[in-house]
Design an enzyme around this catalytic site. Sequence first.
Site, mmCIF file in Angstrom:
data_model
loop_
_atom_site.group_PDB
_atom_site.id
_atom_site.type_symbol
_atom_site.label_atom_id
_atom_site.label_comp_id
_atom_site.label_asym_id
_atom_site.label_seq_id
_atom_site.Cartn_x
_atom_site.Cartn_y
_atom_site.Cartn_z
ATOM 1 N N SER A 235 0.814 -1.237 -0.102
ATOM 2 C CA SER A 235 0.099 0.106 -0.179
ATOM 3 C C SER A 235 0.679 1.211 0.155
ATOM 4 O O SER A 235 2.035 1.197 0.443
ATOM 5 C CB SER A 235 -0.877 -0.018 1.207
ATOM 6 N N GLN A 257 -0.902 5.113 5.954
ATOM 7 C CA GLN A 257 -0.545 4.078 5.153
ATOM 8 C C GLN A 257 0.666 3.392 5.362
ATOM 9 O O GLN A 257 0.833 2.060 5.390
ATOM 10 C CB GLN A 257 -0.389 4.629 3.810
ATOM 11 N N HIS A 260 0.231 -0.002 7.541
ATOM 12 C CA HIS A 260 -0.191 -1.384 6.824
ATOM 13 C C HIS A 260 0.851 -2.186 7.011
ATOM 14 O O HIS A 260 0.499 -3.318 7.247
ATOM 15 C CB HIS A 260 -0.646 -0.667 5.509
ATOM 16 N N GLU A 325 -1.149 4.866 -5.521
ATOM 17 C CA GLU A 325 -2.318 4.182 -5.073
ATOM 18 C C GLU A 325 -3.438 5.352 -4.794
ATOM 19 O O GLU A 325 -4.479 5.391 -5.245
ATOM 20 C CB GLU A 325 -1.997 3.356 -3.914
ATOM 21 N N HIS A 326 -2.988 5.898 -3.667
ATOM 22 C CA HIS A 326 -3.833 6.977 -2.916
ATOM 23 C C HIS A 326 -3.158 8.449 -3.015
ATOM 24 O O HIS A 326 -1.969 8.507 -2.532
ATOM 25 C CB HIS A 326 -4.149 6.772 -1.392
ATOM 26 N N ASP A 359 -10.767 4.358 2.412
ATOM 27 C CA ASP A 359 -10.665 2.711 3.003
ATOM 28 C C ASP A 359 -11.908 2.204 3.285
ATOM 29 O O ASP A 359 -12.040 1.098 3.134
ATOM 30 C CB ASP A 359 -9.442 2.883 3.840
ATOM 31 N N GLU A 413 -4.953 -9.906 -47.556
ATOM 32 C CA GLU A 413 -4.264 -10.695 -46.417
ATOM 33 C C GLU A 413 -3.995 -12.158 -46.678
ATOM 34 O O GLU A 413 -3.619 -13.073 -46.129
ATOM 35 C CB GLU A 413 -5.064 -10.797 -45.106
ATOM 36 N N HIS A 418 -12.030 -16.533 -46.225
ATOM 37 C CA HIS A 418 -12.523 -15.336 -45.879
ATOM 38 C C HIS A 418 -13.265 -14.595 -46.864
ATOM 39 O O HIS A 418 -14.595 -14.250 -46.891
ATOM 40 C CB HIS A 418 -11.693 -14.470 -45.228
#
Length: 428
Positions: A235, A257, A260, A325-326, A359, A413, A418
């Site tokens: 985190s 954070q 964590h 992240e944050h 959170d 191609e 096709h």
Amino acid sequence: MKILKSTDANFKAEFAKIVHRSDMDVEKVMPIVSNIIAEIRKEGNEAVARHIAKFDKWEVNNNLAISQEEMKNAYEILSQNLKNALKIAYERIFNYHEKQLEKSWMTFEKNGSMLGQKITPVDRAGLYIPGGKAAYPSSLLMNTIPAIVAGVGEICVCTPAVGGVVNELLLAAMHVLGIKEAYKIGGASAIAAMAYGTQSVKKVDVITGPGNIFVATAKRLVFGDVNVDMIAGPSEIGVIADESADIHNTAVDLLSQAEHDEIASALMVCVSEEFAKAVKNEIYEILPTLKRENIARKSIENKAAFVVAKDLNEAVDLMNELAVEHLEIATDNAYELLPKIKHAGAIFLGHFTPEAMGDYLAGPNHTLPTGGSARFFSPLGVYNFIKRSSIISLNKTAIDELGEACMALADAEGLGAHKLSVKIRYKK
């Protein structure tokens, strides 16, 4: 703990280390994780039980499943305060994710063609909820609710058990969410069990949820056999601050954070060296008051970094490089800076928006891209649990109008069948 100035001679080299903060030593754990996955694919429950005894230190005795009675009992003994908190969180997260629902659509062209897109939820989702150092009922809510909103038919939860016992608040949250299927399996074993199935755990279509390096590596290895949300690491929080930011509040938010994990990152870009030093000093004043002081202290001393930018424009540019992240924007003109933010998992605007609200119950998902992967990953959402199917319907008029161009491309191609499949329908 580093305080860098963008004007320093060696700034680019030092800042590059922060940008590459998430480089995980996957090579060391890859053989271990590969072996775990291979054993579970071959032996199923027997291998799962062996890995639980080795890594989680308890004997399974054919008791992997978590019963709904355990969930209900845990909820009933919960305090009314926590019951109310879970209810508020559920409602706010549900209401936010409901707005992410996509609809199937069709368009009709003048030539009679019908084109469209069909939205379908996956049949079965596997949710991994971490345990160990702490149990995270909030992660269960954040992973389960988007799957419920998407309309997933079957939801399977895996979480590690300490001594065979699951955290009671996590069990209570399972009851609130109406979880019918959950297992006491953690780490790479859980990812393998959900990805390939065992005698107890049925194979899933998508796996979501955060975890340690073993979980992240397992998700890398099973991707393609199942879908995964993202490969997340430790985190992290980033703060852009000017002189209007409160020193104490900023220090606490960075620590929110850091507590964590020892390898969580607390990063700040500000416009004043004096402010950076004041926040650093405040952090060391607050650390002894935290229950998780040892974890937070290691994070701050090994992974935290402050950068002093020339101005807010440079601060934004540097934070975009970090792609955190944050991201808290603790400035008086937070809304003015918002359009300039290109890379962040979640953005928190203004002095009264601590990351912790996101959170738990602000509404947006807290399962977010880390380590710079916000450059290309998005937060977990309803879209992780749906599939999009294209719809095409042509008539004779459309074939006559478009067929010649299609045959020319097929011819170029070298794909004769096709071309022929169009030609046999063309202008008859």
